[in-house]
Design a protein around this motif. Structure first.
Motif, PDB file in Angstrom:
ATOM      1  N   ILE A  17       0.847  -1.195   0.000  1.00 53.33           N
ATOM      2  CA  ILE A  17       0.000   0.000   0.000  1.00 53.33           C
ATOM      3  C   ILE A  17       0.882   1.244   0.000  1.00 53.33           C
ATOM      4  CG2 ILE A  17      -1.585   1.376   1.423  1.00 53.33           C
ATOM      5  CD1 ILE A  17      -2.897  -1.322   2.232  1.00 53.33           C
ATOM      6  N   GLY A  18       1.901   1.245   0.831  1.00 50.91           N
ATOM      7  CA  GLY A  18       2.829   2.380   0.898  1.00 50.91           C
ATOM      8  C   GLY A  18       3.518   2.645  -0.425  1.00 50.91           C
ATOM      9  N   SER A  45       3.034  11.330   9.790  1.00 50.79           N
ATOM     10  CA  SER A  45       1.995  10.313   9.568  1.00 50.79           C
ATOM     11  C   SER A  45       1.973   9.866   8.117  1.00 50.79           C
ATOM     12  CB  SER A  45       0.620  10.853   9.959  1.00 50.79           C
ATOM     13  OG  SER A  45       0.549  11.061  11.341  1.00 50.79           O
ATOM     14  N   TYR A  46       2.070  10.842   7.203  1.00 50.12           N
ATOM     15  CA  TYR A  46       2.040  10.471   5.796  1.00 50.12           C
ATOM     16  C   TYR A  46       3.277   9.671   5.407  1.00 50.12           C
ATOM     17  CZ  TYR A  46       1.499  10.324   0.862  1.00 50.12           C
ATOM     18  OH  TYR A  46       1.388   9.832  -0.411  1.00 50.12           O
ATOM     19  N   GLY A  52       4.913   2.077   4.915  1.00 46.53           N
ATOM     20  CA  GLY A  52       4.201   0.858   5.287  1.00 46.53           C
ATOM     21  C   GLY A  52       4.433   0.459   6.727  1.00 46.53           C
ATOM     22  N   ILE A  53       4.761   1.437   7.570  1.00 42.20           N
ATOM     23  CA  ILE A  53       5.049   1.127   8.972  1.00 42.20           C
ATOM     24  C   ILE A  53       3.982   1.661   9.909  1.00 42.20           C
ATOM     25  CG2 ILE A  53       7.533   0.958   8.636  1.00 42.20           C
ATOM     26  CD1 ILE A  53       7.799   3.786   9.792  1.00 42.20           C
ATOM     27  N   SER A  54       2.931   2.240   9.346  1.00 40.43           N
ATOM     28  CA  SER A  54       1.864   2.804  10.161  1.00 40.43           C
ATOM     29  C   SER A  54       0.574   2.032   9.949  1.00 40.43           C
ATOM     30  CB  SER A  54       1.652   4.269   9.781  1.00 40.43           C
ATOM     31  OG  SER A  54       0.533   4.790  10.454  1.00 40.43           O
TER      32      SER A  54
END
Length: 79
Positions: A17-18, A45-46, A52-54
């Motif tokens: 997704i990232g 946050s963005y 891909g770590i959030s």
């Protein structure tokens, strides 16, 4: 606030997704800082979304995709 840890069995999906988010942003020739400011999400946050770590909120993803004019269904095709 530290993002909620992503379960190991979902980490690969979050990374994919990232990558897609990064490609979309780069297609607009914007830095992640510029893009985050434009859509009203903190740059940290963005950046974590793109890495891909959030374990970000669904609404955050929806805001990003709306800016790109992409439907959720289209974004997730092939994942």
């Amino acid at each position: 606030m530290k993002p909620k840890e992503i379960p190991q069995d979902h980490q690969e999906l979050m990374i994919e997704i990232g990558k897609r988010l990064r490609e979309l942003r780069k297609s607009k020739d914007m830095s992640y800082i510029e893009f985050a400011k434009k859509i009203g999400i903190s740059r940290n946050s963005y950046n974590q979304m793109e890495l891909g770590i959030s374990n970000f909120q669904f609404i955050s993803l929806k805001v990003v995709l709306q800016e790109h004019g992409i439907r959720l269904e289209d974004f997730f095709k092939g994942l």
